[in-house]
Motif scaffolding. Structure first.
Motif, PDB file in Angstrom:
ATOM      1  N   UNK A 161     -50.111  -2.714 -68.663  1.00  0.00           N
ATOM      2  CA  UNK A 161     -49.551  -1.631 -69.007  1.00  0.00           C
ATOM      3  C   UNK A 161     -50.647  -0.250 -69.181  1.00  0.00           C
ATOM      4  N   UNK A 162     -51.857  -0.781 -69.793  1.00  0.00           N
ATOM      5  CA  UNK A 162     -52.752   0.127 -69.757  1.00  0.00           C
ATOM      6  C   UNK A 162     -53.584   0.498 -68.819  1.00  0.00           C
ATOM      7  N   UNK A 163     -53.451  -0.453 -67.745  1.00  0.00           N
ATOM      8  CA  UNK A 163     -54.134  -0.269 -66.491  1.00  0.00           C
ATOM      9  C   UNK A 163     -53.568   0.770 -65.943  1.00  0.00           C
ATOM     10  N   UNK A 165     -62.438  -0.084 -63.826  1.00  0.00           N
ATOM     11  CA  UNK A 165     -63.174  -1.331 -64.183  1.00  0.00           C
ATOM     12  C   UNK A 165     -62.989  -1.795 -65.358  1.00  0.00           C
ATOM     13  N   UNK A 166     -62.949  -1.042 -66.454  1.00  0.00           N
ATOM     14  CA  UNK A 166     -62.477  -1.537 -67.891  1.00  0.00           C
ATOM     15  C   UNK A 166     -61.267  -1.887 -67.932  1.00  0.00           C
ATOM     16  N   UNK A 180     -59.822  -3.786 -65.599  1.00  0.00           N
ATOM     17  CA  UNK A 180     -59.922  -5.040 -64.946  1.00  0.00           C
ATOM     18  C   UNK A 180     -60.205  -6.000 -65.881  1.00  0.00           C
ATOM     19  N   UNK A 181     -61.499  -5.573 -66.733  1.00  0.00           N
ATOM     20  CA  UNK A 181     -62.322  -6.412 -67.793  1.00  0.00           C
ATOM     21  C   UNK A 181     -61.380  -6.929 -68.981  1.00  0.00           C
ATOM     22  N   UNK A 182     -60.375  -5.892 -69.307  1.00  0.00           N
ATOM     23  CA  UNK A 182     -59.496  -5.998 -70.417  1.00  0.00           C
ATOM     24  C   UNK A 182     -58.431  -6.965 -69.950  1.00  0.00           C
ATOM     25  N   UNK A 183     -57.874  -6.843 -68.729  1.00  0.00           N
ATOM     26  CA  UNK A 183     -56.873  -7.902 -68.097  1.00  0.00           C
ATOM     27  C   UNK A 183     -57.512  -9.212 -68.046  1.00  0.00           C
ATOM     28  N   UNK A 184     -58.912  -9.357 -67.378  1.00  0.00           N
ATOM     29  CA  UNK A 184     -59.388 -10.631 -67.422  1.00  0.00           C
ATOM     30  C   UNK A 184     -59.495 -11.535 -68.623  1.00  0.00           C
ATOM     31  N   UNK A 185     -60.020 -10.800 -69.662  1.00  0.00           N
ATOM     32  CA  UNK A 185     -60.151 -11.214 -70.912  1.00  0.00           C
ATOM     33  C   UNK A 185     -58.691 -11.575 -71.469  1.00  0.00           C
ATOM     34  N   UNK A 186     -57.908 -11.041 -71.333  1.00  0.00           N
ATOM     35  CA  UNK A 186     -56.440 -11.219 -71.593  1.00  0.00           C
ATOM     36  C   UNK A 186     -55.905 -12.610 -70.868  1.00  0.00           C
TER      37      UNK A 186
END
Length: 84
Positions: A36-38, A45-46, A48-54
């Protein structure tokens, strides 16, 4: 689309899988929030990083759940073997 778990995630606090299932549900919620934040973030870029970590956290939580299910099945098999 949410993944269906077999056995389903438990909500009973007395169930042996409760803590692991709570971790899976939390990781799924974290991933949903990141997705949702995306949509709202301008810094992709930020996001995508958060999604990858999640996604990595969800994968770890699901793996922990699989290990716990195997552990419980092994204990049940040992109890049945000891009871015979």
């Amino acid at each position: 689309m949410k993944k269906r778990y077999d056995p389903p995630l438990t909500t009973n606090a007395q169930d042996p899988l409760y803590r692991v299932d709570k971790g899976v549900a939390g990781a799924q919620h974290q991933l949903d929030t990141a997705m949702d934040a995306k949509r709202l973030h301008t810094n992709q870029n930020l996001a995508h990083e958060v999604i990858k970590e999640a996604r990595a956290a969800l994968k770890r939580a699901e793996h922990a759940r699989e290990l716990k299910i195997k552990e419980l099945a092994q204990k049940a098999a040992e109890m049945r073997a000891a009871g015979k």
